[in-house]
Design an enzyme around this catalytic site. Structure first.
Site, PDB file in Angstrom:
ATOM      1  CB  SER A 105       2.227  -5.706  -2.634  1.00  0.00           C
ATOM      2  OG  SER A 105       0.953  -5.146  -2.558  1.00  0.00           O
ATOM      3  CG  ASP A 155      -1.748  -5.538  -9.791  1.00  0.00           C
ATOM      4  OD1 ASP A 155      -2.772  -5.480  -9.072  1.00  0.00           O
ATOM      5  OD2 ASP A 155      -0.587  -5.522  -9.337  1.00  0.00           O
ATOM      6  CG  HIS A 186      -1.290  -7.408  -6.382  1.00  0.00           C
ATOM      7  ND1 HIS A 186      -0.845  -6.157  -6.774  1.00  0.00           N
ATOM      8  CD2 HIS A 186      -0.998  -7.497  -5.054  1.00  0.00           C
ATOM      9  CE1 HIS A 186      -0.333  -5.512  -5.724  1.00  0.00           C
ATOM     10  NE2 HIS A 186      -0.402  -6.309  -4.675  1.00  0.00           N
TER      11      HIS A 186
HETATM   12  C1  MLT Z   1      -0.573  -0.582  -0.669  1.00  0.00           C
HETATM   13  O1  MLT Z   1      -1.434  -0.349   0.163  1.00  0.00           O
HETATM   14  O2  MLT Z   1       0.627  -0.374  -0.476  1.00  0.00           O
HETATM   15  C2  MLT Z   1      -1.050  -1.125  -1.962  1.00  0.00           C
HETATM   16  O3  MLT Z   1      -2.427  -0.954  -2.082  1.00  0.00           O
HETATM   17  C3  MLT Z   1      -0.651  -2.553  -2.116  1.00  0.00           C
HETATM   18  C4  MLT Z   1      -1.228  -3.419  -1.026  1.00  0.00           C
HETATM   19  O4  MLT Z   1      -0.603  -3.516   0.015  1.00  0.00           O
HETATM   20  O5  MLT Z   1      -2.265  -4.038  -1.221  1.00  0.00           O
END
Ligand code: MLT
Length: 202
Positions: A105, A155, A186
């Site tokens: 992520s 996701d 996700h």
């Molecule tokens: C981010 O902010 O890098 C993406 O939205 C993924 C997350 O951290 O939720």
């Protein structure tokens, strides 16, 4: 723990044939989160695991965002360079080859940004639930770098066309990209683990 520019955890290799892993956690995680995953997917690898320096309501991240999925790109650039500098310091301090990033992520997004901005910092990357980190991708030569991307078709944070664009951009720069779309959301699943184990064994 050696004093370096990021709070981090380091575990030396027990199998010198395995590449070092740079483990990059998601929002709200820390340097301990991906340690077990790292051991499972590449047993014996050295594990280098920094904690993101940005705090969003107390949750560590690797760069600032303006809203979910909307990034502060100036900060993305600054932080990707800062993290690449840390990797260089850590390689010197611990005597490591260039690591393969394993990011989840937010950690996958900073790894993708590092590939684009500081390709020498990484030997390759496994990007779990990654999205396009920079609206205009810099010109970069990623020839010889292997990249595994695993995305979730359901996701809620990352539309499939976004992860597909990232895969296309990395392979357009010469990386050897394998992009898998799993019927999941996700969060990571057992299928992620199997794909990672297989990719590291190849
Ligand atoms: C981010 O902010 O890098 C993406 O939205 C993924 C997350 O951290 O939720």
């Amino acid at each position: 723990m050696t004093e370096l520019s990021f709070i981090h955890r380091y575990e030396p290799a027990t199998d010198p044939k395995r590449p070092p892993l740079l483990l990059l956690h998601g929002t709200g995680g820390d340097e301990n989160d991906l340690q077990d995953l790292g051991r499972m997917i590449s047993p014996g690898s050295a594990l280098l695991s920094p904690r993101g320096k940005i705090l969003e309501n107390g949750m560590p991240r690797f760069f600032r965002r303006l809203a979910e999925g909307v990034f502060d790109e100036e900060d993305v650039r600054f932080r990707a360079n800062e993290l690449a500098d840390f990797v260089a310091e850590a390689r010197k301090a611990y005597g490591l080859e260039a690591p393969v990033a394993v990011g989840f992520s937010n950690g996958a997004n900073i790894a993708a940004a590092m590939l684009m901005l500081r390709p020498e910092a990484l030997a390759g990357a496994a990007l779990l639930r990654a999205m396009v980190p920079l609206s205009s991708a810099p010109q970069v030569d990623l020839a010889g770098k292997r990249v595994l991307m695993i995305s979730g078709a359901m996701d809620p944070i990352i539309p499939a066309d976004n992860s597909n664009r990232l895969a296309a951009s990395l392979s357009g720069s010469g990386a050897e990209v394998q992009h898998q779309m799993l019927p999941t959301g996700h969060n990571l699943s057992q299928s992620d683990l199997s794909l990672l184990v297989k990719w590291f064994a190849e």
